[in-house]
Design a protein around this motif. Structure first.
Motif, PDB file in Angstrom:
ATOM      1  N   ARG A  51       0.603   5.665  -7.658  1.00  0.00           N
ATOM      2  CA  ARG A  51      -0.833   5.561  -7.927  1.00  0.00           C
ATOM      3  C   ARG A  51      -1.131   5.335  -9.412  1.00  0.00           C
ATOM      4  O   ARG A  51      -1.989   4.521  -9.762  1.00  0.00           O
ATOM      5  CB  ARG A  51      -1.525   6.845  -7.456  1.00  0.00           C
ATOM      6  N   ILE A  64      -1.372   6.407   4.870  1.00  0.00           N
ATOM      7  CA  ILE A  64      -1.932   5.669   3.733  1.00  0.00           C
ATOM      8  C   ILE A  64      -3.370   5.231   3.968  1.00  0.00           C
ATOM      9  O   ILE A  64      -4.058   4.829   3.021  1.00  0.00           O
ATOM     10  CB  ILE A  64      -1.062   4.433   3.386  1.00  0.00           C
ATOM     11  N   ASP A  65      -3.847   5.299   5.208  1.00  0.00           N
ATOM     12  CA  ASP A  65      -5.234   4.925   5.486  1.00  0.00           C
ATOM     13  C   ASP A  65      -6.217   6.045   5.140  1.00  0.00           C
ATOM     14  O   ASP A  65      -7.431   5.831   5.157  1.00  0.00           O
ATOM     15  CB  ASP A  65      -5.408   4.545   6.961  1.00  0.00           C
ATOM     16  N   HIS A 113       0.680   4.146  -2.834  1.00  0.00           N
ATOM     17  CA  HIS A 113       0.565   5.576  -2.522  1.00  0.00           C
ATOM     18  C   HIS A 113       1.524   6.394  -3.390  1.00  0.00           C
ATOM     19  O   HIS A 113       1.162   7.465  -3.887  1.00  0.00           O
ATOM     20  CB  HIS A 113       0.868   5.810  -1.039  1.00  0.00           C
ATOM     21  N   HIS A 114       2.741   5.894  -3.595  1.00  0.00           N
ATOM     22  CA  HIS A 114       3.739   6.623  -4.369  1.00  0.00           C
ATOM     23  C   HIS A 114       3.586   6.417  -5.872  1.00  0.00           C
ATOM     24  O   HIS A 114       4.010   7.273  -6.654  1.00  0.00           O
ATOM     25  CB  HIS A 114       5.144   6.195  -3.936  1.00  0.00           C
ATOM     26  N   PRO A 118      -5.967   8.493   2.106  1.00  0.00           N
ATOM     27  CA  PRO A 118      -5.447   9.167   0.916  1.00  0.00           C
ATOM     28  C   PRO A 118      -6.399  10.260   0.442  1.00  0.00           C
ATOM     29  O   PRO A 118      -7.553  10.336   0.874  1.00  0.00           O
ATOM     30  CB  PRO A 118      -5.357   8.034  -0.114  1.00  0.00           C
ATOM     31  N   GLU A 119      -5.901  11.102  -0.449  1.00  0.00           N
ATOM     32  CA  GLU A 119      -6.711  12.211  -0.940  1.00  0.00           C
ATOM     33  C   GLU A 119      -7.906  11.729  -1.747  1.00  0.00           C
ATOM     34  O   GLU A 119      -8.964  12.369  -1.736  1.00  0.00           O
ATOM     35  CB  GLU A 119      -5.845  13.145  -1.785  1.00  0.00           C
ATOM     36  N   THR A 179       3.644   8.261   6.253  1.00  0.00           N
ATOM     37  CA  THR A 179       2.578   8.713   5.354  1.00  0.00           C
ATOM     38  C   THR A 179       1.264   8.074   5.769  1.00  0.00           C
ATOM     39  O   THR A 179       1.196   6.862   6.001  1.00  0.00           O
ATOM     40  CB  THR A 179       2.898   8.327   3.907  1.00  0.00           C
ATOM     41  N   ARG A 205       0.824  -1.205   0.000  1.00  0.00           N
ATOM     42  CA  ARG A 205       0.000   0.000   0.000  1.00  0.00           C
ATOM     43  C   ARG A 205       0.859   1.257   0.000  1.00  0.00           C
ATOM     44  O   ARG A 205       0.455   2.290  -0.554  1.00  0.00           O
ATOM     45  CB  ARG A 205      -0.943  -0.012   1.203  1.00  0.00           C
ATOM     46  N   GLY A 206       2.053   1.181   0.614  1.00  0.00           N
ATOM     47  CA  GLY A 206       2.976   2.310   0.526  1.00  0.00           C
ATOM     48  C   GLY A 206       3.447   2.535  -0.898  1.00  0.00           C
ATOM     49  O   GLY A 206       3.530   3.675  -1.367  1.00  0.00           O
ATOM     50  N   PHE A 266      -8.592   4.587  -4.748  1.00  0.00           N
ATOM     51  CA  PHE A 266      -7.823   3.905  -5.780  1.00  0.00           C
ATOM     52  C   PHE A 266      -8.780   3.042  -6.599  1.00  0.00           C
ATOM     53  O   PHE A 266      -9.285   2.023  -6.113  1.00  0.00           O
ATOM     54  CB  PHE A 266      -6.735   3.031  -5.146  1.00  0.00           C
ATOM     55  N   ASN A 326      -2.373   0.873   8.970  1.00  0.00           N
ATOM     56  CA  ASN A 326      -1.158   1.602   9.310  1.00  0.00           C
ATOM     57  C   ASN A 326      -1.247   2.066  10.763  1.00  0.00           C
ATOM     58  O   ASN A 326      -1.360   3.251  11.071  1.00  0.00           O
ATOM     59  CB  ASN A 326      -0.979   2.793   8.365  1.00  0.00           C
TER      60      ASN A 326
END
Length: 241
Positions: free
Chosen positions: A77, A169-170, A74-75, A172-173, A167, A70-71, A176, A91
């Protein structure tokens, strides 16, 4: 992971598979500068850029591996076209998890008496079926990795509040929107399932989420038929998009 994933590709060919030996968890040594999950994620990001530079790819991770997956998502996407999360933790630190009670569904005392202390303790902690069939799979598929891992590194790093990624990650903006499979065990007293349902389903609109009864943290091993069926469906969804 190979024991569980390779049978899928006999039915869904055409995939290049890359199995990662995370530092400290097998034969890849943990270096002195690796102090946190952030450090291991940086290693994974460098690995991806070395092996599949500027390419799209698909992720599969189990337990802590799913946190690193998931990390990566995040980077990257816009590069990840699908993700499989098996027994995922959120997280968060271990004490913050909402976990079911520890349940053993079968216990063969004669078998357990035959085992040496260290593998027996690991088997009893991770599995919920303490029988000979399950032990033979555990001995073949799980124990070699447990035996090789750097336990001093793992206990020192992740018991000292360095487990969560910095970060968030739970949260995100935005979600996904990729084919996703989230598999949890109803009797998983290590990572549980309720936290994942409450948090991850909102992050992955195209997710199949399954809570498998009759398994703890080792669901691909303890429920192989269900795992194979659901994972194959996920691979087909990734291929079709």
């Amino acid at each position: 992971m190979k024991a569980w994933l390779e049978p899928l590709f006999e039915r869904q060919p055409g995939w290049r598979r890359i199995y990662v030996d995370i530092p400290g968890m097998g034969q890849s040594p943990a270096e002195s500068w690796m102090k946190s999950s952030d450090d291991l994620l940086e290693v994974m990001l460098d690995f991806v850029e070395t092996i599949v530079p500027d390419q799209s790819y698909t992720l599969a991770g189990m337990s802590y591996g799913s946190l690193l997956a998931r990390g990566l998502l995040h980077h990257h996407r816009d590069r990840v076209n699908g993700i499989l999360l098996i027994a995922p933790p959120l997280n968060q630190r271990e004490g913050e998890r909402n976990l079911p009670d520890i349940i053993v569904l079968e216990r063969d005392e004669g078998l357990l008496a035959e085992l040496s202390e260290e593998p027996r303790g690991s088997f009893e902690t991770l599995a919920v079926w303490h029988n000979r069939e399950n032990w033979e799979k555990f001995e073949r598929e799980i124990w070699p990795g447990r035996e090789q891992c750097d336990r001093q590194f793992l206990s020192g790093t992740f018991r000292e509040r360095r487990y969560p990624l910095s970060t968030d990650i739970d949260h995100p903006e935005r979600p996904f929107v990729i084919p996703t499979l989230i598999l949890t065990g109803k009797q998983d007293a290590i990572c549980g399932y309720q936290d994942s349902w409450q948090t991850l389903m909102g992050l992955f609109p195209r997710a199949t989420f399954a809570v498998l009864d009759g398994t703890g943290h080792l669901l691909p091993m303890e429920q192989p038929k269900m795992f194979q069926a659901l994972a194959l469906d996920w691979l087909e969804r990734v291929d079709k998009q």
